[in-house]
Design a protein around this motif. Structure first.
Motif, short mmCIF file in Angstrom:
data_model
loop_
_atom_site.label_atom_id
_atom_site.label_comp_id
_atom_site.label_asym_id
_atom_site.label_seq_id
_atom_site.Cartn_x
_atom_site.Cartn_y
_atom_site.Cartn_z
N VAL A 1 0.87 -1.17 0.00
CA VAL A 1 0.00 0.00 0.00
C VAL A 1 0.91 1.23 0.00
O VAL A 1 1.82 1.31 0.82
CB VAL A 1 -0.93 0.02 1.23
N GLY B 1 -3.98 5.81 1.37
CA GLY B 1 -3.21 4.78 0.71
C GLY B 1 -3.88 4.22 -0.53
O GLY B 1 -5.11 4.26 -0.66
N THR B 2 -3.06 3.69 -1.43
CA THR B 2 -3.56 3.02 -2.63
C THR B 2 -2.74 1.74 -2.84
O THR B 2 -1.52 1.75 -2.68
CB THR B 2 -3.47 3.94 -3.86
N GLN B 3 -3.43 0.65 -3.15
CA GLN B 3 -2.78 -0.66 -3.26
C GLN B 3 -2.10 -0.82 -4.60
O GLN B 3 -2.71 -0.57 -5.65
CB GLN B 3 -3.82 -1.78 -3.07
#
Length: 124
Positions: free
Chosen positions: A93, A117-119
């Motif tokens: 993440v 957050g971004t995966q």
């Protein structure tokens, strides 16, 4: 107060590319040092890259040098992370962070504001 929203994550094959974006609210974005960190399952959140308020100085973690590039567009209140030659070990993440006065840009404790957050998932 700054709100940060990351986007651009996803699933990519090893060797591929992604570009992450971090949109910031507020009129003070252009005065903040910005950073990217990442956290893989079961691991500590680690430093990826940072950039000074004017984009004149950039900093990178050893594991991403030469593959990832941090940049910013102060007119658009947006931070970017161009990710090339991705590896499965880049899976994590990814978080953007901001602070008006950070000196130790590689330390997560130095940043006051964080996104959700971004995966990013890199398949082998």
């Amino acid at each position: 107060q700054v709100q940060l929203i990351e986007s651009g994550g996803g699933l990519v094959q090893a060797g591929g590319s992604l570009r992450l974006s971090c949109a910031a609210s507020g009129r003070t974005f252009g005065t903040y040092t910005m950073g990217w960190f990442r956290q893989a399952p079961g691991k500590e959140r680690e430093f990826v890259a940072a950039i000074s308020w004017d984009g004149g100085r950039t900093y990178y973690g050893d594991s991403v040098k030469g593959r990832l590039t941090i940049s910013r567009d102060n007119a658009k209140n947006t931070l970017y992370l161009q990710m090339n030659s991705l590896k499965p070990e880049d899976t994590a993440v990814y978080y953007c962070a901001a602070d008006p006065t950070v000196q130790a840009v590689r330390l997560r404790e130095a940043y006051r504001y964080w996104g959700q957050g971004t995966q990013v998932t890199v398949s082998s």
